[in-house]
Write a protein that holds these residues in place. Structure first.
Motif, PDB file in Angstrom:
ATOM      1  N   ASP A 429     -30.411  17.922  19.067  1.00 16.98           N
ATOM      2  CA  ASP A 429     -30.741  18.700  20.260  1.00 16.98           C
ATOM      3  C   ASP A 429     -30.368  20.172  20.054  1.00 16.98           C
ATOM      4  O   ASP A 429     -29.401  20.668  20.639  1.00 16.98           O
ATOM      5  N   PRO A 430     -31.111  20.872  19.206  1.00 12.84           N
ATOM      6  CA  PRO A 430     -30.785  22.283  18.975  1.00 12.84           C
ATOM      7  C   PRO A 430     -30.841  23.070  20.279  1.00 12.84           C
ATOM      8  O   PRO A 430     -31.668  22.801  21.147  1.00 12.84           O
ATOM      9  N   ASN A 431     -29.938  24.007  20.394  1.00 15.17           N
ATOM     10  CA  ASN A 431     -29.836  24.868  21.569  1.00 15.17           C
ATOM     11  C   ASN A 431     -29.265  24.156  22.802  1.00 15.17           C
ATOM     12  O   ASN A 431     -29.400  24.649  23.923  1.00 15.17           O
ATOM     13  N   VAL A 432     -28.646  22.995  22.586  1.00 14.05           N
ATOM     14  CA  VAL A 432     -27.842  22.355  23.630  1.00 14.05           C
ATOM     15  C   VAL A 432     -26.387  22.409  23.168  1.00 14.05           C
ATOM     16  O   VAL A 432     -26.066  21.974  22.061  1.00 14.05           O
ATOM     17  N   LEU A 433     -25.515  22.946  24.008  1.00 18.26           N
ATOM     18  CA  LEU A 433     -24.104  23.102  23.638  1.00 18.26           C
ATOM     19  C   LEU A 433     -23.204  22.411  24.651  1.00 18.26           C
ATOM     20  O   LEU A 433     -23.542  22.306  25.835  1.00 18.26           O
ATOM     21  N   LEU A 434     -22.069  21.967  24.171  1.00 16.07           N
ATOM     22  CA  LEU A 434     -21.056  21.339  25.015  1.00 16.07           C
ATOM     23  C   LEU A 434     -19.944  22.340  25.293  1.00 16.07           C
ATOM     24  O   LEU A 434     -19.578  23.132  24.423  1.00 16.07           O
ATOM     25  N   ALA A 435     -19.391  22.297  26.491  1.00 11.82           N
ATOM     26  CA  ALA A 435     -18.326  23.227  26.856  1.00 11.82           C
ATOM     27  C   ALA A 435     -17.367  22.548  27.821  1.00 11.82           C
ATOM     28  O   ALA A 435     -17.709  21.579  28.488  1.00 11.82           O
ATOM     29  N   GLY A 436     -16.142  23.089  27.861  1.00 15.12           N
ATOM     30  CA  GLY A 436     -15.211  22.638  28.872  1.00 15.12           C
ATOM     31  C   GLY A 436     -14.033  21.847  28.354  1.00 15.12           C
ATOM     32  O   GLY A 436     -13.839  21.665  27.149  1.00 15.12           O
ATOM     33  N   CYS A 437     -13.234  21.350  29.296  1.00 20.44           N
ATOM     34  CA  CYS A 437     -11.950  20.746  28.963  1.00 20.44           C
ATOM     35  C   CYS A 437     -12.069  19.399  28.275  1.00 20.44           C
ATOM     36  O   CYS A 437     -11.095  18.933  27.671  1.00 20.44           O
ATOM     37  N   SER A 438     -13.207  18.746  28.333  1.00 15.47           N
ATOM     38  CA  SER A 438     -13.365  17.498  27.597  1.00 15.47           C
ATOM     39  C   SER A 438     -13.268  17.716  26.101  1.00 15.47           C
ATOM     40  O   SER A 438     -12.965  16.788  25.351  1.00 15.47           O
TER      41      SER A 438
END
Length: 465
Positions: A429-438
């Motif tokens: 999934d290019p251009n999908v990023l994960l962020a945050g405290c997880s």
């Protein structure tokens, strides 16, 4: 025009949107920004409740002042004049049915000098002598990916760790020390051991960093942490904010993505950031090739009980701000913050405000608590208060919050899991990023910094087109 959609309006998502808007303007990019939040208000785990004279934070209660980027962001948001700092006092351990002070010149219960070690009331003389082996033993095997519990026990012995360090660290990081890595807790301990030959000597050389008045400061705001959320939202004048809107599914298109939303709505995106709990991200992506990594990520639970009394705050020990409860105690709670003492702005007339924490360190006890009503939980909290502080009055206000399976818990493989997950996600999934405290740090300052870093990554990707 390129479109960026951030799903999740907590502190990570909000900071990211703020940075994206700023970077977009500076680079003069034709970029449309959208924030999607399923709740009626933004903020995620930041939520301030005003009840009578009391101010209560039902989630996170502060930001570490010394963390990178915090002061700069608050200056940009012109919030400097609203900032308040915690009052510094002793922390206690509830041991043998009484409160015993954690030595003040310790960091997370770890002594910073020989004097600090031998002043402790929490460890026997034998335990203190055993802990001196830190001064003469070398590190030959431990790395930052090692268990923090095994590392500390190797050089300090079991007693100091069990009775003084573990209760503090386990409370901060919501996990057992042998299941947490040095990398996700205190990575610098390995550096101290290797450079100075001793953890104690390492802390002694860096005392100013940890024990000076400035370094002990935590930040909140006169009207509560939601002040930060409200100000960030006010700044997002060049972004679309969709509240009460749940993201249901992400579908991959020939170019970009389509996001299905509640109320039969759909939006398209060239870039997506999932600033949500990992379970939500996993469901939205619906990609079996990522499940092995997602399923390795752990969560913990927490119940928070506030009790406000029509009693003067001065009935508490004058030099304290709260206590931690070790395992196998006659109290049910894991910790108690004397909120009106630690945060003077939370009680206008200096009336007593306490916050008790109940974690899932004992699954059976937590499961029982999680099924109780607000009234039943308040009764249990009042019993804990009576046993520990000998206060028998009835509260004039109470606030109960349940965070069930919503607190990230980093295990020994966390860093490797995130690296593998990101590699697979980039391929599928290019251009999908994960962020945050997880994924990238539990504290608010970590989330804010992560939001900024992800915004910079997005802008770099857009510029490469």
């Amino acid at each position: 025009m390129e479109t960026v959609v951030v799903i999740g309006g907590g502190i990570t998502g909000l900071t990211m949107m703020y940075e994206l808007q700023k970077l977009k303007k500076n680079a003069q990019l034709d970029l449309h920004l959208t924030l999607v939040e399923e709740n009626a208000s933004l903020g995620g785990k930041i939520s301030t409740v005003h009840n009578g004279e009391f101010i209560m934070e039902t989630g996170a209660d502060s930001i570490v002042a010394r963390k990178k980027g915090v002061s700069e962001l608050l200056e940009e948001l012109q919030l400097q004049n609203d900032v308040v700092y915690n009052d510094v006092g002793k922390s206690y351990l509830y041991q043998q049915q009484q409160l015993k002070a954690i030595p003040e010149d310790t960091v997370f219960g770890i002594p910073t000098s020989i004097e600090s070690l031998f002043r402790s009331e929490l460890v026997s003389t034998k335990g203190k002598v055993v802990a001196l082996k830190d001064l003469i033993t070398k590190n030959a095997t431990f790395t930052k990916d090692s268990s923090v519990g095994e590392f500390l026990e190797q050089f300090f012995g079991k007693e100091l760790v069990q009775y003084q360090i573990a209760p503090v660290l386990s409370g901060v990081y919501s996990g057992k020390l042998h299941e947490l890595t040095l990398a996700t807790t205190l990575p610098f301990l390995v550096d101290y051991k290797n450079e100075y030959g001793s953890i104690i000597r390492g802390f002694h050389h860096h005392r100013q960093q940890f024990l000076s008045a400035d370094r002990k400061k935590f930040i909140s705001f006169r009207n509560g942490l939601s002040t930060l959320i409200d100000r960030l939202e006010e700044t997002l004048i060049d972004a679309t904010i969709l509240k009460n809107t749940r993201a249901l599914k992400i579908e991959r298109q020939h170019k970009g993505y389509t996001i299905s939303l509640s109320n039969d709505r759909h939006i398209t995106a060239d870039y997506i950031v999932l600033a949500t709990p990992h379970t939500v991200a996993q469901s939205l992506l619906n990609n079996p090739s990522l499940d092995a990594e997602f399923n390795q990520l752990k969560t913990a639970s927490l119940i928070s009980v506030y009790l406000g009394f029509d009693l003067p705050d001065s009935i508490l020990p004058s030099d304290g701000t709260g206590f931690i409860v070790p395992e196998n105690s006659d109290l049910v709670c894991n910790a108690c913050t004397w909120t009106s003492r630690k945060w003077s702005h939370t009680s206008e007339r200096k009336q007593l405000l306490l916050r008790l924490f109940y974690k899932n360190s004992d699954p059976k006890v937590y499961d029982m608590l999680n099924h109780l009503s607000k009234e039943e939980l308040v009764k249990i909290a009042l019993k804990d208060v009576e046993k520990s502080l000998h206060i028998t009055g009835q509260p004039v206000t109470a606030e109960v919050t349940k965070w069930h399976q919503k607190m990230p818990k980093y295990d020994l493989n966390h860093r490797k899991t995130i690296d593998s997950l990101n590699q697979k996600l980039k391929a599928s999934d290019p251009n999908v990023l994960l962020a945050g405290c997880s994924y990238y740090g539990i504290g608010l300052a970590d989330c804010m910094l992560n939001g900024k870093h992800i915004a910079e990554q997005i802008i770099d990707l857009v510029k490469k087109i």
